[in-house]
Design an enzyme around this catalytic site. Structure first.
Site, PDB file in Angstrom:
ATOM      1  N   GLY A 159      -8.685 -17.453   0.074  1.00 57.80           N
ATOM      2  CA  GLY A 159      -7.685 -17.788  -0.912  1.00 57.80           C
ATOM      3  C   GLY A 159      -6.440 -17.893  -0.052  1.00 57.80           C
ATOM      4  N   SER A 160      -5.642 -19.068   0.012  1.00 55.74           N
ATOM      5  CA  SER A 160      -4.385 -19.250   0.637  1.00 55.74           C
ATOM      6  C   SER A 160      -3.747 -20.651   0.265  1.00 55.74           C
ATOM      7  CB  SER A 160      -4.853 -19.385   2.095  1.00 55.74           C
ATOM      8  OG  SER A 160      -6.201 -19.808   2.080  1.00 55.74           O
TER       9      SER A 160
END
Length: 218
Positions: A187-188
Site C-alpha cells: 500500500g503506497s
C-alpha cells in the site's frame, strides 16, 4: 508496435511470477503454511494455524505478483497500478499526478519514459496512510530521469503499512519505457511530475495500469 517488457531475474514460487525483493516476506510465510498443513492431520493446534497461515500465504503471493505487460506507446505512461488521487499544478510550471496504490494493486513500479536514471535518493520519513495529505512527508525514494522531455521526477512514497521501498536500479542506469524500476511493499503512492507544457490525459478517480495507461496528451 507495443513491446513486451522483460527484466532481470526475479523471485519465483511454484511458477508464479513474483516481484524482485519478495523472498524475505514470502518464504517464511509459505514455509509456515506448508508446515502447518502437513502437521494439521495429527495436531488440532496445527490445524487451527493452517487456515490463516494458508490464507496469508495466498494473499502474499497475490500481492507480490509481477505480470508481464505489453508496454503502451506514448510520451509518458503510468509508473504505477492504482487510482489517480490528485492532479495538481506546481509553482514551477510542472503538473503533479499522484497515483494511490492499494494493497490489491501490483506494486512493481515502471519507468514512465525511456532515459537515464540521474539520481535515486532515499529520504527517511513517517508512515501515515498514503491517501493522507501528510503522506508527502513519508518515507520515500525520489527518482530523476534524463529523458527526451528533459528532467522527469518520480517519487515512490511508503504508506502506513509499506515500510520498505526497494529500488531496482542505481544512478546512471539507462532504462526503457515501461522497464521495472522498483517495488513498494503493502500500500503506497507514486507521484510523477509532468514538465511544463505537457498536458494531462487522465482524471482524478481514474484507474491506471503501470506501463499501459498513458497519462499525457499529444
Amino acid at each position: 508496435m507495443p513491446h513486451s517488457q522483460t527484466s532481470a531475474p526475479r523471485d519465483s514460487l511454484a511458477g508464479v511470477r513474483l516481484a524482485r525483493g519478495a523472498s524475505p516476506w514470502l518464504l517464511p510465510t509459505v514455509a509456515t503454511a506448508a508446515l502447518s498443513l502437513v502437521r494439521a492431520r495429527k495436531s488440532g493446534a496445527a490445524k487451527a494455524v493452517a487456515v490463516p497461515a494458508t490464507a496469508l500465504a495466498a494473499g502474499m503471493l497475490w500481492f507480490f505478483r509481477d505480470p508481464e505487460r505489453e508496454i503502451t506507446q506514448g510520451r509518458v505512461i503510468s509508473p504505477a497500478d492504482g487510482v489517480v488521487q490528485s492532479i495538481m499544478p506546481w509553482k514551477d510550471g510542472r503538473t503533479r499526478v499522484a497515483i494511490f496504490m492499494s494493497p490489491l494493486n501490483v506494486h512493481v513500479n515502471r519507468a514512465p519514459l525511456a532515459g537515464t536514471v540521474t539520481s535515486v535518493e532515499h529520504i527517511p520519513g513517517g508512515f501515515v496512510p498514503a491517501f493522507n495529505k501528510e503522506s508527502e512527508n513519508n518515507e520515500r525514494v525520489v527518482w530523476h530521469f534524463d529523458t527526451e522531455l528533459g528532467d522527469i521526477e518520480m517519487i515512490q512514497i511508503a504508506g502506513a503499512v509499506a515500510r520498505r521501498i526497494v529500488p531496482y536500479l542505481p544512478q546512471g542506469t539507462k532504462v526503457e519505457q515501461g522497464e521495472r524500476i522498483g517495488l513498494i511493499r503493502f500500500g503506497s503512492r507514486v507521484d510523477i511530475y509532468l514538465p511544463e507544457g505537457v498536458e494531462v490525459d487522465v482524471e482524478v478517480g481514474q484507474k491506471t495500469v503501470a506501463g499501459v495507461t498513458r497519462i499525457d496528451r499529444d
